[in-house]
Design a protein around this motif. Structure first.
Motif, PDB file in Angstrom:
ATOM      1  N   GLY A   1      -7.175   0.631   1.248  1.00 40.27           N
ATOM      2  CA  GLY A   1      -7.181   1.111   2.619  1.00 40.27           C
ATOM      3  C   GLY A   1      -6.795   0.019   3.601  1.00 40.27           C
ATOM      4  O   GLY A   1      -6.511  -1.124   3.223  1.00 40.27           O
TER       5      GLY A   1
ATOM      6  N   GLU B   1      -4.443   2.753  -3.741  1.00 37.45           N
ATOM      7  CA  GLU B   1      -5.869   2.876  -3.454  1.00 37.45           C
ATOM      8  C   GLU B   1      -6.319   2.102  -2.221  1.00 37.45           C
ATOM      9  O   GLU B   1      -7.248   2.527  -1.528  1.00 37.45           O
TER      10      GLU B   1
ATOM     11  N   PRO C   1      -6.623   6.337  12.000  1.00 35.69           N
ATOM     12  CA  PRO C   1      -6.020   7.352  11.143  1.00 35.69           C
ATOM     13  C   PRO C   1      -4.492   7.337  11.073  1.00 35.69           C
ATOM     14  O   PRO C   1      -3.870   8.377  10.833  1.00 35.69           O
TER      15      PRO C   1
ATOM     16  N   PRO D   1      -4.122   6.216   4.252  1.00 29.86           N
ATOM     17  CA  PRO D   1      -5.009   5.129   3.830  1.00 29.86           C
ATOM     18  C   PRO D   1      -6.419   5.271   4.397  1.00 29.86           C
ATOM     19  O   PRO D   1      -6.613   5.687   5.544  1.00 29.86           O
ATOM     20  N   GLY D   2      -7.404   4.904   3.574  1.00 28.77           N
ATOM     21  CA  GLY D   2      -8.783   4.861   4.042  1.00 28.77           C
ATOM     22  C   GLY D   2      -9.059   3.572   4.788  1.00 28.77           C
ATOM     23  O   GLY D   2      -8.137   2.848   5.180  1.00 28.77           O
ATOM     24  N   MET D   3     -10.328   3.270   4.972  1.00 26.35           N
ATOM     25  CA  MET D   3     -10.745   2.080   5.718  1.00 26.35           C
ATOM     26  C   MET D   3     -11.430   1.108   4.772  1.00 26.35           C
ATOM     27  O   MET D   3     -12.262   1.495   3.936  1.00 26.35           O
TER      28      MET D   3
ATOM     29  N   SER E   1       0.844  -1.189   0.000  1.00 29.30           N
ATOM     30  CA  SER E   1       0.000   0.000   0.000  1.00 29.30           C
ATOM     31  C   SER E   1       0.882   1.243   0.000  1.00 29.30           C
ATOM     32  O   SER E   1       1.837   1.332   0.770  1.00 29.30           O
TER      33      SER E   1
ATOM     34  N   ALA F   1      -0.643   4.581  -0.229  1.00 27.95           N
ATOM     35  CA  ALA F   1      -1.404   5.786   0.115  1.00 27.95           C
ATOM     36  C   ALA F   1      -0.763   6.474   1.314  1.00 27.95           C
ATOM     37  O   ALA F   1      -0.374   5.814   2.284  1.00 27.95           O
TER      38      ALA F   1
ATOM     39  N   ARG G   1     -12.558   4.171  12.715  1.00 33.51           N
ATOM     40  CA  ARG G   1     -11.509   4.876  11.989  1.00 33.51           C
ATOM     41  C   ARG G   1     -10.164   4.616  12.676  1.00 33.51           C
ATOM     42  O   ARG G   1     -10.069   4.672  13.894  1.00 33.51           O
TER      43      ARG G   1
END
Length: 267
Positions: free
Chosen positions: A110, A108, A81, A62-64, A57, A59, A79
């Protein structure tokens, strides 16, 4: 060398939701917070990501990825973070290439629950950058040991390696949907973990013997009952390879939902 750990991350988000079956595991994970003191970054190999090539990864934030279903709404509001580690991803890709692995960079993806569930317990501060890394879709034990050996040189710079899986991962048994003799099932789980604990932690084995036993893990008592599919065991192999086959210490060794479960650390 940085800290190396293989941890059981539990069933979905349940360790974060106060499920009593996961209380002892949640307590054990929280106790690992101090192990990461001074750590600059974490390479986390998650059992919930498989790819044809080792994927990393990249990012920065990173998102979830809520890769579970059927849980309370609150479990989809979680979340974590922590920052990503895109620069480290490039370094890891370079090192892997030197050892014959062509890595894939993924900007992309997460954090999946193999990452955010245990890390919320281990490091609620979310202050250490995390590089999430996939397994190989081949599920080849030897290749995962080699992945770990390739990562070894990176761990000299205050970078930790966490293999996030589950040493007992028979979902039918864990969810109570499995028929048959419950006592026999728990006996099988106990037999496999006696073998696994001895293989990883036992004092009487050489590095070569440990590696040989892991390579033929499916022959161990209760192996395929505990792991109908081995993706939750393989993060252990990456850790073992990175630790150069050294003897580990057990950091968790209790039943989860009645089935013996283990976690390990290499100092």
């Amino acid at each position: 060398m940085g800290q190396i750990m293989y941890i059981p991350h539990g069933g979905g988000p349940l360790p974060l939701l106060g499920d009593p079956a996961y209380a002892s595991l949640a307590t054990a994970l929280r106790a690992l917070n101090g192990d990461l003191a001074g750590c600059k970054a974490i390479v986390l190999v998650t059992a919930h990501w498989e790819a044809d090539r080792p994927s990393l990864s990249t990012a920065a934030a990173p998102g979830m990825l809520y890769d579970y279903y059927g849980f309370p709404e609150e479990s989809y509001q979680i979340r974590y973070p922590a920052p990503g580690a895109p620069d480290l991803a490039k370094s890891v890709a370079t090192v892997l290439a030197e050892h014959g692995f062509e890595a894939e960079l993924d900007g992309e993806r997460g954090f999946d629950h193999g990452t955010f569930v245990p890390m919320m317990l281990i490091r609620p501060e979310a202050d250490i950058p995390i590089l999430q890394m996939s397994l190989l879709a081949s599920l080849d034990p030897a290749r995962h040991l080699a992945l770990g050996r390739a990562l070894k040189s990176l761990l000299d710079d205050d970078i930790a390696l966490i293999g996030s899986g589950f040493s007992f991962h028979n979902l039918g048994a864990l969810t109570g949907r499995m028929g048959g003799d419950l006592d026999q099932a728990r006996t099988l789980a106990g037999a496999f973990h006696t073998w696994l604990d001895e293989t990883v932690c036992g004092p009487g084995l050489s590095t070569e013997e440990r590696g040989s036993r892991l390579a033929s893990w499916a022959e161990a008592p209760g192996a395929r009952f505990c792991h109908p599919r081995e993706e939750h065991l393989l993060p252990l192999y990456v850790c073992f390879g990175a630790a150069a086959g050294r003897r580990a210490e057990q950091i968790f060794g209790e039943p989860v939902k009645g089935y013996q479960t283990s976690g390990y650390r290499w100092n």
